[in-house]
Design a protein around this motif. Structure first.
Motif, PDB file in Angstrom:
ATOM      1  N   CYS A 593      -3.591 -12.090  14.122  1.00 21.57           N
ATOM      2  CA  CYS A 593      -2.494 -11.162  13.850  1.00 21.57           C
ATOM      3  C   CYS A 593      -3.044  -9.740  13.969  1.00 21.57           C
ATOM      4  N   PRO A 594      -2.445  -8.866  14.802  1.00 23.32           N
ATOM      5  CA  PRO A 594      -3.010  -7.520  14.987  1.00 23.32           C
ATOM      6  C   PRO A 594      -2.915  -6.638  13.742  1.00 23.32           C
ATOM      7  N   THR A 595      -1.999  -6.928  12.851  1.00 24.88           N
ATOM      8  CA  THR A 595      -1.820  -6.093  11.657  1.00 24.88           C
ATOM      9  C   THR A 595      -2.958  -6.292  10.656  1.00 24.88           C
ATOM     10  N   CYS A 596      -3.304  -7.560  10.385  1.00 22.80           N
ATOM     11  CA  CYS A 596      -4.352  -7.844   9.390  1.00 22.80           C
ATOM     12  C   CYS A 596      -5.662  -8.277  10.043  1.00 22.80           C
ATOM     13  N   ILE A 602      -3.992  -7.725   3.618  1.00 22.27           N
ATOM     14  CA  ILE A 602      -4.354  -6.333   3.865  1.00 22.27           C
ATOM     15  C   ILE A 602      -5.154  -5.858   2.655  1.00 22.27           C
ATOM     16  N   TYR A 603      -6.368  -5.378   2.884  1.00 22.35           N
ATOM     17  CA  TYR A 603      -7.217  -4.903   1.795  1.00 22.35           C
ATOM     18  C   TYR A 603      -7.094  -3.392   1.663  1.00 22.35           C
ATOM     19  N   THR A 604      -6.811  -2.945   0.432  1.00 23.61           N
ATOM     20  CA  THR A 604      -6.722  -1.511   0.161  1.00 23.61           C
ATOM     21  C   THR A 604      -7.857  -1.126  -0.775  1.00 23.61           C
ATOM     22  N   ASP A 605      -8.730  -0.244  -0.301  1.00 24.89           N
ATOM     23  CA  ASP A 605      -9.881   0.194  -1.103  1.00 24.89           C
ATOM     24  C   ASP A 605      -9.420   1.269  -2.081  1.00 24.89           C
ATOM     25  N   LEU A 606      -9.712   1.064  -3.372  1.00 28.76           N
ATOM     26  CA  LEU A 606      -9.301   2.023  -4.408  1.00 28.76           C
ATOM     27  C   LEU A 606     -10.524   2.664  -5.067  1.00 28.76           C
ATOM     28  N   ALA A 610     -11.034  -1.772  -8.504  1.00 29.02           N
ATOM     29  CA  ALA A 610     -11.064  -2.939  -7.621  1.00 29.02           C
ATOM     30  C   ALA A 610     -10.029  -2.794  -6.522  1.00 29.02           C
ATOM     31  N   GLY A 611     -10.440  -3.168  -5.315  1.00 25.11           N
ATOM     32  CA  GLY A 611      -9.511  -3.130  -4.192  1.00 25.11           C
ATOM     33  C   GLY A 611      -8.383  -4.137  -4.385  1.00 25.11           C
ATOM     34  N   VAL A 612      -7.290  -3.894  -3.678  1.00 28.24           N
ATOM     35  CA  VAL A 612      -6.122  -4.763  -3.806  1.00 28.24           C
ATOM     36  C   VAL A 612      -5.901  -5.491  -2.485  1.00 28.24           C
ATOM     37  N   ALA A 613      -5.687  -6.803  -2.560  1.00 25.50           N
ATOM     38  CA  ALA A 613      -5.385  -7.603  -1.369  1.00 25.50           C
ATOM     39  C   ALA A 613      -3.931  -8.024  -1.429  1.00 25.50           C
ATOM     40  N   THR A 614      -3.138  -7.615  -0.441  1.00 25.67           N
ATOM     41  CA  THR A 614      -1.723  -8.003  -0.401  1.00 25.67           C
ATOM     42  C   THR A 614      -1.480  -8.832   0.857  1.00 25.67           C
ATOM     43  N   PRO A 615      -0.686  -9.911   0.747  1.00 29.39           N
ATOM     44  CA  PRO A 615      -0.418 -10.748   1.925  1.00 29.39           C
ATOM     45  C   PRO A 615       0.165  -9.918   3.058  1.00 29.39           C
ATOM     46  N   GLU A 617       2.500  -8.753   5.767  1.00 29.29           N
ATOM     47  CA  GLU A 617       3.948  -8.964   5.907  1.00 29.29           C
ATOM     48  C   GLU A 617       4.313  -9.504   7.291  1.00 29.29           C
ATOM     49  N   ASP A 618       3.512  -9.162   8.305  1.00 31.83           N
ATOM     50  CA  ASP A 618       3.850  -9.577   9.666  1.00 31.83           C
ATOM     51  C   ASP A 618       3.619 -11.064   9.898  1.00 31.83           C
ATOM     52  N   CYS A 619       2.437 -11.568   9.460  1.00 28.56           N
ATOM     53  CA  CYS A 619       2.150 -12.991   9.701  1.00 28.56           C
ATOM     54  C   CYS A 619       2.379 -13.844   8.459  1.00 28.56           C
ATOM     55  N   GLU A 620       2.769 -13.177   7.337  1.00 30.86           N
ATOM     56  CA  GLU A 620       3.023 -13.872   6.061  1.00 30.86           C
ATOM     57  C   GLU A 620       1.813 -14.698   5.606  1.00 30.86           C
ATOM     58  N   GLY A 621       0.631 -14.143   5.852  1.00 25.85           N
ATOM     59  CA  GLY A 621      -0.603 -14.795   5.394  1.00 25.85           C
ATOM     60  C   GLY A 621      -1.089 -15.909   6.296  1.00 25.85           C
TER      61      GLY A 621
END
Length: 796
Positions: A593-596, A602-606, A610-615, A617-621
Motif C-alpha cells: 500500500c503506497p500510503t503506509c 501509520i506511525y506518528t512520532d511524538l 510514545a509514538g502513535v500507530a493508527t490503522p 485508512e486506505d488499505c484498512e490495515g
C-alpha cells in the motif's frame, strides 16, 4: 439506609496507607488479552503459568511492568525523557496500586565485542579504580587500565571566547589501557587467501573462488583483469611482489573498463567492504558459509587476548595484574579480594567483595570477568542482571522475572527459589513467569492464563494457591504432576561421533563417543562444559544442523511467513494463478500500500512521548494495494491468507485447487513444533520467547542434515507442550536422524536413549565426563547430581 463497604476500606484503628495492598488490573487488552481483570497481592510471590502464547508476558511485562516504567519516566523533565526509551500506555482501563518495577528479562546481553561480564556488571570499573590506587608501578588514572579507552595525545592552539578573544597553546594527554594491535577486542581477524582464489590459475582462467565472482562477465572481476596492475593471463602465484601488493592491497583508483569509468581497489579491502562489514545473520546461506570459511579470528599476539596494553599488564597488586584478575574464575577472584587489607580503599573493597559474592551466591562463580557478554546463555544473562539487585536495600518494589530457571540444572533451581523468596521476604512484590513445577511450588499466589495459545488464550483460567491449582481442571493443573517414565527399551546406535582431547573453555581433555542414530542428551550443572563440548567439538558442516539459543532477528514487518520462507511458494502460487509478477504479493515490495508502505499502520512520532500507530485508512490495515487484493487463489486474496492460522493454512494448501506442496511442507513443520495457532502474518515482535525458539526449530527442520544439535529446546515450553516436543524428537530419530540435545529438563533426560553427564561441578570443578549410559543406568547408579534428581523425578 446502609451503604456497602468499599473493598480495601481500612478497619477501625488501622492507617489508611495500609489499605494499598493490591495491584489492581482491570480491562487489560494488550496483544491477545481479552479484557483481563485481576487483583494481585503485594509483598507476595505470584507465579504466572499457562501454555506458551497464552498471554503471560502480555499481562506481566507489556501491561503491569510497562505502565510502571512509563509512569516513572514521566517524573523526569521533557528534556531527560528525550534520551529515554518511549513507552506507550498499555491497552488497559485501570491500573491501580503499582510500585516501581524492576524487570529482569531473558534478553541476551550486548554482543558488542568489547562488552564483557566485567563491564556489564561494573566490576571492571571497581577493579580499575583499585589498581589505579594500589597498582605498582603506578601507570595513571583508572582509564589507564581500561581496554575500551585508547591513549590520546594532542597539542595546538585553541581560542577561548571569553572577554577578549585570545589564542592560547594547549596540550592534552589521556592514558588508556587499550591494546593498539587488536583495539581492545582480544582477537585479530585474518583472511584466508586460499578461500578467495586458486593461485595456480590466472584471472582469465577463473581464479576467483568467491561466490558470484565469474571471470567471463562479472564487472568486479573485469576491473581486476583490465586494471593494468596485473597480467590477467598469468597465474597468481607467478605475480611479482609489486603485482601481488597492488592485487591485494591497492589503494582505490579510477580505471577504464570496456569504456566505463570504474573504481579499482585491492582484493582485501574490497572483501572487507563487500562481506565483512555486513551482518552475517542477514546473508544468504552460501555467502555466510563463505565468510565463515574465509575469515579466521585468532588471539591477539601482542596482548595475548587480554585486550590490555603492556603498561596496564605490568602494573600489579602483589603478583596479580588486572588482566590476571579478569581471567580468574569469579569465586577465586572473590577469595583474592578478601585477602586485601588496605584501609585507604576499604569502601571500594567492601563493594567489590559484595558484588563478587553475589556472583557466587547466584551460581555464576564459574564465570570470569573477561568472558564476552554475547556468549552468555539466556539464563546466565538473566542471572547476571539479578546481581545488582541482590544486596539492594529497596523495599516495596516490584521485581518481574521471565523464567528465572532457564538454563538451570534441577540442583540449581532450589538456589534460585531461595533468592526469589529472599527478595519477597524483604517486603517486595515478586512476579514470575514460569513453567517449571519446582518454581511454581514456592508461589504464594498462582495466576493461570489460557486456556490455549494465541486467539484461544488471553483469559484468566485460575487464581489461587498451588494446592488449589493441583485440584483445578486447567491445562496447568492437569499437567503439574506429570512425570515422564523411563523407556523400557532404548534404540541402538548406528555409529559414533568421536571427540578426542576436547579442551574448549573448561573441558579437561575430554574423550567421548557421542552415539549417532539415537536421541542423546548431554546434561550437567550450569557451567559444567556441555555447550563447550558439543558446540566446540561437533564440526559445523553440511551434515550438522545446529539450533542454538541465539534470538531470531525480526522487525514489525517480519512474520512467520517471511521468516520461514513460506511466503515465497505462496507468492509464486498467486502469481502463477493470476499471470502476474510474484513481487505484487509482498507487502515489502511492489504490492505494498503506497500510503503506509506496506506496514498496515501509520506511525506518528511524538518526540519524548510514545509514538502513535493508527490503522492505515486506505488499505484498512491489510498492507496491500486494492488492485492486488483483486487477485485470488483458491478463492482467497493474499491478505486473507496471511490472516489464517497455521492449522487453517495447512488445511487450505494441503488439498483442493489451492494445493501447494512446498507451502504445505513448511506449514506441517510449524504445526509439528506446536505453533498451529499462530497467524501467518503476525509480526515477530509480538511472539513470546518460547514461540520464537520453536519457530527457529521449525525453520531448521527443513535443512538437510543427518545430525541435529538442539540447545535447551524446552525453553519457554509449558508442561503440556514438552510431550509434543518429545514426540517431535522421536520422529526425527525414527526418520534416520541423529539428535543431540543439551538439556536440563528431566522429562527429556528420561526419554533419552543415551545420556552424557558432565561435571561434577562448574568452571574448573567441571569439564569432565562423570557418567555415560542409558537413563535407567543413571537412575540405578545415582553417583551424580543429575542421577539423584532424575531418580527423584521418576520416583525410583
Amino acid at each position: 439506609m446502609s451503604s456497602a463497604k468499599r473493598p480495601g476500606t481500612p478497619q477501625p484503628g488501622s492507617h489508611v496507607a495500609d489499605s494499598h495492598d493490591l495491584i489492581r488490573v482491570h480491562g487489560a487488552r494488550e496483544n491477545n488479552l481479552k479484557d483481563v481483570s485481576i487483583d494481585l497481592p503485594k509483598r507476595r510471590l505470584t507465579v504466572f503459568t499457562g501454555v506458551s502464547g497464552s498471554g503471560k508476558s502480555s499481562l506481566v511485562f507489556n501491561t503491569i511492568a510497562a505502565e510502571s516504567q512509563r509512569l516513572i519516566n514521566e517524573t523526569y523533565s521533557a528534556f531527560v525523557q528525550g534520551f529515554m526509551p518511549t513507552l506507550a500506555r498499555p491497552e488497559v482501563d485501570v491500573l491501580d496500586g503499582l510500585t516501581t518495577a524492576i524487570i529482569v528479562d531473558q534478553q541476551r546481553m550486548s554482543a558488542d565485542p568489547r562488552s564483557t561480564v566485567g563491564t556489564a556488571t561494573d566490576v571492571n570499573a571497581m577493579l580499575r579504580i583499585l589498581f589505579s590506587r594500589l597498582g605498582d608501578p603506578h601507570i595513571g588514572p583508572p582509564s589507564a587500565y581500561s581496554f575500551n579507552t585508547a591513549s590520546v595525545r594532542a597539542s595546538g592552539a585553541i581560542t577561548v571566547e571569553r572577554g577578549s578573544k585570545k589564542a592560547v597553546k594547549a596540550t592534552f594527554q589521556r592514558t588508556g589501557g587499550m591494546c593498539t594491535n587488536c583495539e581492545g577486542r582480544g582477537t585479530v581477524s585474518d583472511i584466508d587467501l586460499t578461500q578467495l582464489y586458486d593461485d595456480s590459475k590466472s584471472l582469465a582462467e577463473g581464479a576467483f573462488t568467491i561466490p558470484g565472482w565469474k571471470s567471463d562477465s562479472q564487472w568486479t572481476v573485469q576491473v581486476y583483469a583490465q586494471s593494468g596492475f596485473v597480467d590477467p593471463d598469468k597465474p597468481i602465484r607467478e605475480y611479482t611482489d609489486q603485482e601481488l601488493r597492488d592485487f591485494l592491497y591497492g589503494e582505490p583508483v579510477k580505471v577504464k573498463v570496456n569504456g566505463v569509468n570504474l573504481t579499482y581497489e585491492g582484493l582485501i579491502p574490497k572483501i572487507q567492504k563487500s562481506f565483512l562489514s555486513k551482518d552475517k545473520e542477514a546473508m544468504q546461506p552460501h555467502i555466510r558459509a563463505f565468510v565463515e570459511r574465509a575469515v579466521t579470528f585468532t588471539t591477539c599476539p601482542e596482548c595475548e587476548g587480554t585486550r590490555l596494553s603492556e603498561g596496564a599488564r605490568s602494573s600489579r597488586i602483589g603478583k596479580i595484574s588486572i588482566a590476571d584478575a579478569c581471567a580468574m574464575e569469579i569465586r577465586d577472584l572473590a577469595d583474592w579480594v578478601r585477602e586485601l587489607a588496605e584501609p585507604s580503599v576499604a569502601p571500594l573493597l567492601t563493594a567489590l567483595r559484595d558484588t563478587l559474592d553475589s556472583f557466587v551466591e547466584i551460581g555464576l562463580g564459574y564465570l570470569s570477568l573477561d568472558r564476552p557478554a554475547g556468549t552468555l546463555s539466556g539464563g546466565e544473562a538473566q542471572r547476571v542482571k539479578m546481581i545488582r539487585h541482590l544486596g539492594s536495600s529497596l523495599t516495596d518494589t516490584t521485581y518481574v522475572f521471565d523464567e528465572p530457571t532457564v538454563g538451570l540444572h534441577p540442583h540449581d533451581i532450589q538456589r534460585m527459589n531461595d533468592l526469589l523468596l529472599r527478595l519477597r521476604d524483604k517486603g517486595n512484590t515478586v512476579l514470575v513467569v514460569e513453567h517449571k513445577p519446582e518454581a511454581i511450588a514456592i508461589a504464594d499466589h498462582v495466576v493461570d492464563l489460557g486456556p490455549g495459545a494465541g486467539t484461544q488464550g488471553g483469559t484468566v483460567c485460575f487464581e489461587g494457591t498451588v494446592a488449589e491449582l493441583r485440584g483445578s481442571d486447567t491445562v496447568t493443573g492437569r499437567h503439574l504432576d506429570d512425570r515422564a517414565v523411563l523407556k523400557e527399551s532404548v534404540r541402538k546406535p548406528t555409529g559414533a561421533l568421536e571427540i578426542r582431547d576436547a579442551r574448549t573453555h573448561n573441558l579437561q581433555g575430554v574423550d567421548v563417543d557421542v552415539p549417532l542414530g539415537v536421541l542423546c542428551v548431554v546434561t550437567g550443572v550450569a557451567g559444567s562444559g556441555k555447550s563447550s563440548l558439543i558446540h566446540g567439538s561437533v564440526p559445523a558442516g553440511a551434515d550438522v544442523v545446529s539450533v542454538d539459543q541465539s534470538p531470531i532477528k525480526g522487525s514489525r514487518r517480519s512474520n512467520p511467513a517471511t521468516y520461514t520462507g513460506l511466503l515465497d511458494p505462496i507468492r509464486k502460487a498467486f502469481a502463477k494463478a493470476n499471470g502476474v509478477k510474484p513481487a505484487l504479493f509482498s507487502a515489502n515490495s511492489e504490492g505494498a500500500c503506497p500510503t503506509c508502505n506496506g506496514a498496515g499502520v501509520i506511525y506518528t512520532d511524538l518526540a519524548m512521548m510514545a509514538g502513535v500507530a493508527t490503522p492505515c485508512e486506505d488499505c484498512e490495515g491489510k498492507r496491500f494495494q486494492p488492485a492486488v487484493l483483486e487477485y485470488r487463489f483458491g478463492g482467497r486474496d493474499i491478505s486473507e491468507v496471511l490472516a489464517m492460522s497455521v492449522d487453517r493454512a495447512e488445511e487450505f494448501f494441503g488439498a483442493g485447487e489451492a494445493r501447494t506442496p512446498a507451502a504445505h511442507k513448511i506449514l506441517q513443520r510449524l504445526s509439528d513444533v506446536g505453533l498451529g495457532y499462530l497467524t501467518l502474518g503476525q509480526p515477530l515482535t509480538t511472539l513470546s520467547g518460547g514461540e520464537r525458539q520453536r519457530l527457529k526449530l521449525a525453520t531448521h527442520m527443513g535443512e538437510k542434515g543427518g545430525v541435529y544439535v538442539l540447545d535447551e529446546p524446552t525453553t519457554g515450553l509449558h508442561l503440556a507442550d514438552v510431550e509434543q516436543l518429545l514426540g517431535l524428537l522421536d520422529r526425527l530419530v525414527d526418520a534416520g536422524k541423529s539428535v543431540i540435545v543439551i538439556e536440563h529438563h528431566q522429562a527429556v533426560m528420561a526419554h533419552a536413549d543415551w545420556i552424557i553427564d558432565l561435571g561434577p561441578g562448574a568452571g574448573h570443578d567441571g569439564g569432565r565426563i562423570v557418567f555415560e549410559g542409558t537413563p535407567a543406568d543413571l537412575v540405578a547408579d545415582r553417583s551424580t547430581l543429575t542421577g539423584e534428581h532424575l531418580a527423584a523425578y521418576v520416583g525410583a
